[in-house]
Scaffold this active site. Structure first.
Site, PDB file in Angstrom:
ATOM      1  N   LYS A   1      11.326-104.741 -68.464  1.00  0.00           N
ATOM      2  CA  LYS A   1      10.959-106.123 -68.810  1.00  0.00           C
ATOM      3  C   LYS A   1      10.203-106.193 -70.137  1.00  0.00           C
ATOM      4  CE  LYS A   1       8.447-106.968 -65.126  1.00  0.00           C
ATOM      5  NZ  LYS A   1       8.461-105.620 -64.475  1.00  0.00           N
TER       6      LYS A   1
ATOM      7  N   ARG B   1       2.729-112.531 -59.858  1.00  0.00           N
ATOM      8  CA  ARG B   1       3.067-111.350 -59.066  1.00  0.00           C
ATOM      9  C   ARG B   1       2.890-111.605 -57.576  1.00  0.00           C
ATOM     10  NH1 ARG B   1       2.501-107.145 -63.272  1.00  0.00           N
ATOM     11  NH2 ARG B   1       2.804-105.071 -62.417  1.00  0.00           N
TER      12      ARG B   1
ATOM     13  N   ARG C   1       7.231 -92.175 -68.557  1.00  0.00           N
ATOM     14  CA  ARG C   1       6.187 -92.839 -69.337  1.00  0.00           C
ATOM     15  C   ARG C   1       4.895 -92.042 -69.222  1.00  0.00           C
ATOM     16  NH1 ARG C   1       6.957 -99.182 -67.874  1.00  0.00           N
ATOM     17  NH2 ARG C   1       5.389 -98.709 -66.311  1.00  0.00           N
TER      18      ARG C   1
ATOM     19  N   ARG D   1       1.525 -93.482 -69.065  1.00  0.00           N
ATOM     20  CA  ARG D   1       0.397 -94.385 -68.925  1.00  0.00           C
ATOM     21  C   ARG D   1      -0.523 -93.887 -67.835  1.00  0.00           C
ATOM     22  NH1 ARG D   1       3.046-100.178 -68.361  1.00  0.00           N
ATOM     23  NH2 ARG D   1       1.920 -99.989 -66.400  1.00  0.00           N
TER      24      ARG D   1
ATOM     25  N   ARG E   1       2.466 -99.171 -56.585  1.00  0.00           N
ATOM     26  CA  ARG E   1       2.903-100.342 -57.363  1.00  0.00           C
ATOM     27  C   ARG E   1       4.260-100.839 -56.880  1.00  0.00           C
ATOM     28  NH1 ARG E   1       2.643 -97.989 -62.877  1.00  0.00           N
ATOM     29  NH2 ARG E   1       3.625 -99.895 -63.579  1.00  0.00           N
TER      30      ARG E   1
HETATM   31  P1  AMP Z   1       2.223-103.784 -65.606  1.00  0.00           P
HETATM   32  O1  AMP Z   1       1.993-103.252 -66.982  1.00  0.00           O
HETATM   33  O2  AMP Z   1       2.778-105.188 -65.596  1.00  0.00           O
HETATM   34  O3  AMP Z   1       3.020-102.859 -64.748  1.00  0.00           O
HETATM   35  O4  AMP Z   1       0.787-103.918 -64.913  1.00  0.00           O
HETATM   36  C1  AMP Z   1      -0.065-102.800 -64.762  1.00  0.00           C
HETATM   37  C2  AMP Z   1      -1.141-103.133 -63.738  1.00  0.00           C
HETATM   38  O5  AMP Z   1      -1.930-104.245 -64.200  1.00  0.00           O
HETATM   39  C3  AMP Z   1      -0.632-103.568 -62.375  1.00  0.00           C
HETATM   40  O6  AMP Z   1      -0.304-102.469 -61.545  1.00  0.00           O
HETATM   41  C4  AMP Z   1      -1.834-104.344 -61.853  1.00  0.00           C
HETATM   42  O7  AMP Z   1      -2.888-103.482 -61.448  1.00  0.00           O
HETATM   43  C5  AMP Z   1      -2.303-105.068 -63.114  1.00  0.00           C
HETATM   44  N1  AMP Z   1      -1.613-106.372 -63.258  1.00  0.00           N
HETATM   45  C6  AMP Z   1      -0.730-106.729 -64.207  1.00  0.00           C
HETATM   46  N2  AMP Z   1      -0.313-107.985 -64.024  1.00  0.00           N
HETATM   47  C7  AMP Z   1      -0.950-108.455 -62.929  1.00  0.00           C
HETATM   48  C8  AMP Z   1      -0.921-109.666 -62.195  1.00  0.00           C
HETATM   49  N3  AMP Z   1      -0.121-110.685 -62.558  1.00  0.00           N
HETATM   50  N4  AMP Z   1      -1.724-109.770 -61.109  1.00  0.00           N
HETATM   51  C9  AMP Z   1      -2.536-108.779 -60.734  1.00  0.00           C
HETATM   52  N5  AMP Z   1      -2.581-107.584 -61.344  1.00  0.00           N
HETATM   53  C10 AMP Z   1      -1.799-107.406 -62.438  1.00  0.00           C
END
Ligand code: AMP
Length: 183
Positions: free
Chosen positions: A13, A88, A127, A129, A140
């Site tokens: 994405k 989410r 990745r 991270r 996740r």
């Molecule tokens: P992402 O880079 O989108 O995979 O997000 C990494 C982490 O950030 C997630 O596993 C959550 O811990 C936090 N996170 C990102 N977006 C959200 C959201 N909309 N609501 C809650 N936590 C989020």
């Protein structure tokens, strides 16, 4: 144009959102990227955010919703935006509706990224991270299945979901995105 990108971690994405944002000259709003910055800030909020991220859990809704509400009020987001990683869960989706209502705005399109489990694992394990450790990845994915996936049905009922086959080169997937949006 106001887009939401929906799909599991590792579906690509972020890469596509970056390209589409450049194409339409609208901001790419990635809550994960915003939280990584907050998490590194050394503040108390940063510590809270980091503790949730490192466990693969969602950051609390009140913090998340407020951060996004403020961001979409910024001048550069008035002609549109791409939300990548938000909403989410249902609570966030409802908060987004409320925030958009305040501007008399609505979502134009929810793009659902379709990938297989093996592609996700391959991509995530490649990745580097901090939240891409094995147990965090698994958590996740569980959180995605339990809390985020039900949003597909929520938006399907509004008839604003377009499904994208997200397996292929960046260019192939981008062309599919453009076609889906034109439809
Ligand atoms: P992402 O880079 O989108 O995979 O997000 C990494 C982490 O950030 C997630 O596993 C959550 O811990 C936090 N996170 C990102 N977006 C959200 C959201 N909309 N609501 C809650 N936590 C989020």
């Amino acid at each position: 144009m106001r887009f939401v990108f929906l799909g599991p971690p590792g579906a690509g994405k972020g890469t596509q959102a970056e390209r589409l944002a450049a194409h339409f000259e609208i901001p790419h709003i990635a809550t994960g990227d915003m939280f990584r910055i907050v998490g590194d800030s050394g503040t108390e909020t940063g510590l809270t955010v980091r503790s949730h991220m490192d466990r693969g859990e969602l950051v609390p809704d009140d913090l998340t919703n407020e951060m996004v509400r403020e961001r979409i009020c910024e001048p550069d987001a008035q002609k549109g935006f791409i939300l990548d990683g938000y909403p989410r869960n249902l609570e966030q989706a409802l908060a987004l509706d409320t925030a958009l209502d305040e501007h008399g705005a609505k979502l134009d399109c929810v793009l659902r990224f379709m990938v297989t489990g093996s592609v996700i694992v391959d991509r995530l394990s490649g990745r580097n991270r901090q939240d891409d450790k094995d147990e965090t990845i698994l958590r996740r994915l569980e959180v995605y299945g339990a809390q985020t996936k039900p949003l597909i049905e929520f938006y399907f009922q509004r008839r604003i979901v377009a499904e994208i086959d997200a397996i292929g080169s960046t260019e192939e997937v981008f062309q599919r995105l453009l076609l889906a949006i034109e439809d």
